[in-house]
Scaffold this motif. Structure first.
Motif, short mmCIF file in Angstrom:
data_model
loop_
_atom_site.label_atom_id
_atom_site.label_comp_id
_atom_site.label_asym_id
_atom_site.label_seq_id
_atom_site.Cartn_x
_atom_site.Cartn_y
_atom_site.Cartn_z
N LEU A 160 1.18 7.03 4.78
CA LEU A 160 1.04 6.92 3.32
C LEU A 160 1.88 5.76 2.79
CD1 LEU A 160 -0.01 8.03 0.63
CD2 LEU A 160 1.93 9.61 0.61
N ARG A 161 3.12 5.66 3.23
CA ARG A 161 4.01 4.60 2.75
C ARG A 161 3.49 3.23 3.16
NH1 ARG A 161 8.48 1.94 4.84
NH2 ARG A 161 10.06 1.33 3.30
N SER A 168 0.93 -1.92 1.39
CA SER A 168 0.09 -2.98 1.97
C SER A 168 -0.80 -3.60 0.91
CB SER A 168 -0.75 -2.41 3.11
OG SER A 168 -1.67 -1.44 2.61
N PHE A 169 -1.27 -4.79 1.19
CA PHE A 169 -2.24 -5.47 0.33
C PHE A 169 -3.62 -4.89 0.63
CE2 PHE A 169 -5.39 -8.76 -0.41
CZ PHE A 169 -5.04 -9.19 -1.68
N LEU A 199 -1.65 -1.51 -7.70
CA LEU A 199 -0.81 -0.53 -8.38
C LEU A 199 0.24 -1.20 -9.27
CD1 LEU A 199 -0.31 2.09 -5.53
CD2 LEU A 199 -1.63 2.38 -7.62
N LEU A 200 0.86 -2.26 -8.77
CA LEU A 200 1.88 -2.94 -9.56
C LEU A 200 1.27 -3.64 -10.77
CD1 LEU A 200 4.17 -4.42 -6.75
CD2 LEU A 200 4.58 -2.40 -8.18
N MET A 201 0.14 -4.32 -10.57
CA MET A 201 -0.51 -4.99 -11.70
C MET A 201 -0.99 -3.98 -12.73
SD MET A 201 -1.35 -7.79 -13.14
CE MET A 201 -1.10 -8.98 -11.81
N GLY A 202 -1.55 -2.85 -12.26
CA GLY A 202 -1.98 -1.82 -13.19
C GLY A 202 -0.82 -1.23 -13.97
N THR A 203 0.31 -1.02 -13.30
CA THR A 203 1.49 -0.51 -13.99
C THR A 203 1.93 -1.45 -15.11
OG1 THR A 203 2.24 0.63 -12.00
CG2 THR A 203 3.90 0.17 -13.68
#
Length: 450
Positions: free
Chosen positions: A277-278, A283-284, A290-294
């Protein structure tokens, strides 16, 4: 948009049908390109080996497939029949959807509880926006349906873009959600007023004006103040939690097999599961998504207003749609003794939940098992198959729910307004699905017996 209503209906329907045929041609290409067993059939794909190079005339919707009959010796006899029929069907479906939602305004008119004439021309912007939203959703469900028919799987390449575009649309235009009509004392933050042909507001017996508002997670009740307040900490917390729940759902959460090397202990399996999971979350492209959505969610939250309420509604619909499918998946697997639904069905309903909301998802779950039971048993009798794709039934039920919303919501909103009854209905629907799947298991055994 009001000027568009002055164009003759037959001309608008013809334009929508032509656009639907062009889009249907591209959707055909997506069905073949995004499948696990990729096939180079569409003229929009690279030319396969052994056939003449495709030209622009070959890409003309419908008629181009008549030219491509020349490739039958390489691609198979009659390979062109299904894509040609699908393009015609999608074009007709888009024209019918436009007629139903824009000309007949059947999503909103049944929701108006008074007999006062309504100026539908003034609502043309809302009508066209809802048509566009449902046409976009139909396009993604169309691709998912036929890939699922062919391969019994729904790829992320279909549901991920559909989810992102749906979140974008409902943020920029919250009225793209399914409609709700209610009388209010003051104009709502998101809504379009109902007016008479003379320009007067349509009012109830108490003199309150009727507005078309989007269905949101708490409909038919209003947003709770603690969640909808400007720059509410609860709001950003719920929004980001929903977004990261989506990330955890689509990440690799495969549980290790029963025996893991020489060790069969739970801590060892948990370590392997967490490592997978991690690794997937870091990974790309999932990490970047996720970071851009955040970041984008935080920006919309800071700006506030209708855009934030639209985005928050879509995010909550995404997660609740996911939760409902997951419950169905668990119960179905227990009833059938094996995995009953692929995870593509989960991501499919995430996408549907964004635009249609969790209330429509619940109606979809209620309808889909019946379609799956009837058509599934027919498939078992005629084809003696064992695995039945469930995604097409979900798409069919979701499409029916969307176009019949004007008749469904007045009957359903009383149920959704009584909060404590909703969990009971959810449990009943999930258990009903388990019973239906067990019946399928019992009925299909004589047909599958050697």
């Amino acid at each position: 948009m009001q000027q568009l209503m002055d164009v003759p209906l037959w001309l608008r329907l013809a334009a929508v049908a032509c656009a639907g045929a062009v889009l249907g041609s591209l959707l055909n290409a997506a069905v073949y390109e995004f499948a696990y067993d990729r096939r180079r059939i569409s003229p929009w794909q690279p030319t396969p080996e052994g056939v003449a190079r495709r030209g622009w005339l070959d890409r003309v919707p419908v008629l181009g497939w008549l030219r491509l009959r020349r490739d039958a010796a390489v691609l198979g006899r009659g390979f062109w029949l299904r894509p040609l029929a699908l393009e015609l069907l999608f074009a007709a479906a888009m024209a019918a959807l436009y007629w139903w939602e824009v000309d007949q305004h059947r999503l909103i008119e049944p929701l108006v509880p008074v007999a006062t004439p309504v100026d539908w021309r003034a609502l043309s912007g809302v009508l066209h926006l809802q048509f566009f939203a449902h046409a976009m959703l139909a396009a993604f469900m169309w691709v998912a349906t036929f890939i699922d028919f062919d391969e019994k799987t729904i790829p992320d390449a279909v549901t991920w873009p559909g989810t992102f575009l749906s979140l974008t649309l409902i943020t920029l235009a919250p009225l793209a959600a399914l409609p709700h009509v209610e009388p209010v004392a003051a104009p709502p933050l998101i809504g379009a007023p109902l007016t008479t042909p003379g320009g007067q507001p349509v009012v109830d017996i108490n003199g309150q004006a009727y507005f078309v508002t989007p269905v949101q997670p708490f409909s038919p009740n209003g947003w709770p103040a603690w969640l909808a307040a400007r720059r509410s900490a609860w709001g950003i917390g719920v929004g980001l939690a929903c977004w990261w729940i989506w990330g955890l759902a689509v990440a690799d959460r495969t549980w290790p097999p029963r025996r893991l090397g020489r060790s069969n202990r739970l801590p060892a399996k948990l370590a392997v599961w967490w490592g997978r999971l991690r690794r997937d979350l870091l990974s790309f492209p999932l990490r970047n998504v996720l970071l851009m959505g955040t970041l984008l969610i935080a920006m919309v939250w800071f700006a506030g207003g209708p855009a934030w309420l639209g985005l928050l509604s879509g995010l909550i619909g995404l997660v609740l749609g996911c939760a409902l499918v997951w419950a169905v998946r668990v119960v179905g697997s227990a009833a059938m003794g094996r995995e009953a639904m692929g995870f593509g069905d989960v991501t499919l309903m995430m996408m549907v939940g964004v635009l249609l909301g969790w209330q429509a998802c619940l109606v979809t779950f209620f309808l889909a098992p019946f379609a799956g039971l009837v058509l599934g048993l027919l498939s078992l009798v005629l084809r003696r198959g064992d695995a039945i794709p469930y995604g097409p039934f979900l798409c069919l039920a979701a499409a029916f729910t969307a176009v019949q919303w004007g008749g469904i919501w007045p009957r359903a909103e009383l149920l959704f307004g009584a909060g404590w009854l909703v969990p009971a209905v959810l449990v009943a629907c999930v258990l009903l699905l388990g019973v239906l799947l067990m019946l399928i298991q019992l009925v299909k055994r004589p047909f599958l017996r050697d």
